[in-house]
Design an enzyme around this catalytic site. Structure first.
Site, mmCIF file in Angstrom:
data_model
loop_
_atom_site.group_PDB
_atom_site.id
_atom_site.type_symbol
_atom_site.label_atom_id
_atom_site.label_comp_id
_atom_site.label_asym_id
_atom_site.label_seq_id
_atom_site.Cartn_x
_atom_site.Cartn_y
_atom_site.Cartn_z
ATOM 1 N N CYS A 127 30.202 54.452 33.417
ATOM 2 C CA CYS A 127 31.556 54.997 33.441
ATOM 3 C C CYS A 127 31.628 56.147 34.447
ATOM 4 C CB CYS A 127 31.941 55.496 32.046
ATOM 5 S SG CYS A 127 33.659 56.090 31.954
ATOM 6 N N ASP B 36 33.100 58.823 34.002
ATOM 7 C CA ASP B 36 33.162 60.078 33.239
ATOM 8 C C ASP B 36 32.152 61.097 33.770
ATOM 9 O OD1 ASP B 36 32.682 62.027 31.058
ATOM 10 O OD2 ASP B 36 33.974 60.702 29.890
ATOM 11 N N ARG C 240 30.691 63.379 32.439
ATOM 12 C CA ARG C 240 29.625 63.755 31.501
ATOM 13 C C ARG C 240 28.505 62.740 31.433
ATOM 14 N NH1 ARG C 240 33.832 64.268 26.684
ATOM 15 N NH2 ARG C 240 34.471 62.365 27.765
ATOM 16 N N HIS D 57 29.479 54.610 26.987
ATOM 17 C CA HIS D 57 29.232 55.837 26.233
ATOM 18 C C HIS D 57 30.240 55.961 25.103
ATOM 19 C CE1 HIS D 57 32.540 58.426 27.985
ATOM 20 N NE2 HIS D 57 32.505 57.469 28.885
ATOM 21 N N CYS E 180 34.444 57.297 24.962
ATOM 22 C CA CYS E 180 34.944 56.970 26.300
ATOM 23 C C CYS E 180 36.479 57.032 26.307
ATOM 24 C CB CYS E 180 34.475 55.572 26.700
ATOM 25 S SG CYS E 180 35.025 55.101 28.363
HETATM 26 CO CO CO Z 1 34.113 56.595 29.808
#
Ligand code: CO
Length: 219
Positions: free
Chosen positions: A43, A45, A47, A99, A102
Site C-alpha cells: 500500500c 500508506d 506508515r 496492512h 488500511c
Molecule cells: Co493502506
C-alpha cells in the site's frame, strides 16, 4: 516551502553519511548493479515503508506501491514493474503486503466517496462483495475490516498468479514464489497469510482453502 526541501536535503546528507560510515563503498557497489531477491507490492500508506519494515538496505527489495495494494489485470504500471522484476531481475519471492487499518480498504468497505479514487477502490469492493455473506456474519466492525484487509491480500495474490507474466515464468520452470502478508500498524509486525504460490496448478482451490483458514482462525 523551501524550508521543507532544505530539511529533506539535510536529512538525506545525514543518511548518506551514516550509510558510508558503515561501508564506505556501499553506494559505489550498489550503483554498479541491483540484484534484489524480493519484490514488494504494498500500500502507498506512509506508515508501511517496504525497506524499513523488512530491515533491508537499498538494493535488496524491488517495490511497487499503490492505494490498497491492488493488482489489476489492466494496470500497465503494476504489470510493467512485475514483468521487470520477474523477467529481468529474476526475483525469487513476490510479497503482496496489505496492512490492518488500511484507509483504502476502509473507504471501500464503507462506500465512502473520496473522488476519482473510488473507481480504483471498486476493485476492493469486488473483494468485499465476493465474500459478503461471511463478512456480514462477523459482528465486530473492526474484525470485519481486518478480515477484508486480509481477503484483499489473498485476492491480489490470486490476481498475480493469473497474470501472463507468472504463467510464463512458471511454464519455463523459473523459481519464483508469491506470498500474501499483512502488516500491523500498531505493533510493526508482519504476518504470513500462509498462501505461498509457486505454480499455477489448482490455484482456485488453493485460494479457497486459504480463505477458509482465514475465517476459521478468526473464529
Ligand atoms: Co493502506
Amino acid at each position: 516551502m523551501s524550508n521543507h526541501i532544505d530539511f529533506l536535503l539535510k536529512q538525506n546528507r545525514l543518511w548518506s553519511q551514516s550509510v558510508k560510515d558503515r561501508d564506505n563503498n556501499f553506494f559505489r557497489n550498489l550503483a554498479a548493479q541491483q540484484t534484489p531477491k524480493y519484490f514488494w507490492i504494498g500500500c502507498a500508506d506512509s506508515r508501511v515503508p517496504a525497506n524499513e519494515i523488512l530491515g533491508l538496505l537499498p538494493g535488496e527489495v524491488f517495490v511497487h506501491r499503490n492505494v490498497a495494494n491492488v493488482v489489476v489485470h489492466t494496470d500497465l504500471n503494476c504489470l510493467s514493474v512485475l514483468q521487470y522484476a520477474v523477467d529481468v531481475l529474476r526475483v525469487q519471492h513476490i510479497l503482496v503486503v496489505g496492512h490492518y487499518g488500511c484507509g483504502g480498504v476502509k473507504a471501500a468497505f464503507q462506500n465512502t466517496r473520496l473522488g476519482l479514487i473510488d473507481n480504483w477502490l471498486r476493485h476492493v469492493q469486488d473483494v468485499r462483495d465476493k465474500h459478503r455473506t461471511r463478512l456480514m456474519a462477523i459482528a465486530d466492525p473492526d474484525q470485519q475490516l481486518n478480515r477484508l484487509c486480509e481477503l484483499n491480500v489473498l485476492e491480489q495474490v490470486l490476481n498475480l498468479s493469473e497474470t501472463t507474466i507468472m504463467h510464463d515464468a512458471w511454464a519455463r520452470g523459473q523459481d519464483v514464489t508469491l506470498h500474501g502478508l499483512i502488516y500491523g500498524l500498531e505493533d510493526g509486525i508482519l504476518h504470513d497469510l500462509n498462501m505461498p504460490v509457486a505454480t499455477d496448478n489448482e490455484l482456485l482451490s488453493y485460494y479457497e482453502a486459504a480463505v477458509d483458514r482465514l475465517f476459521a482462525s478468526a473464529g
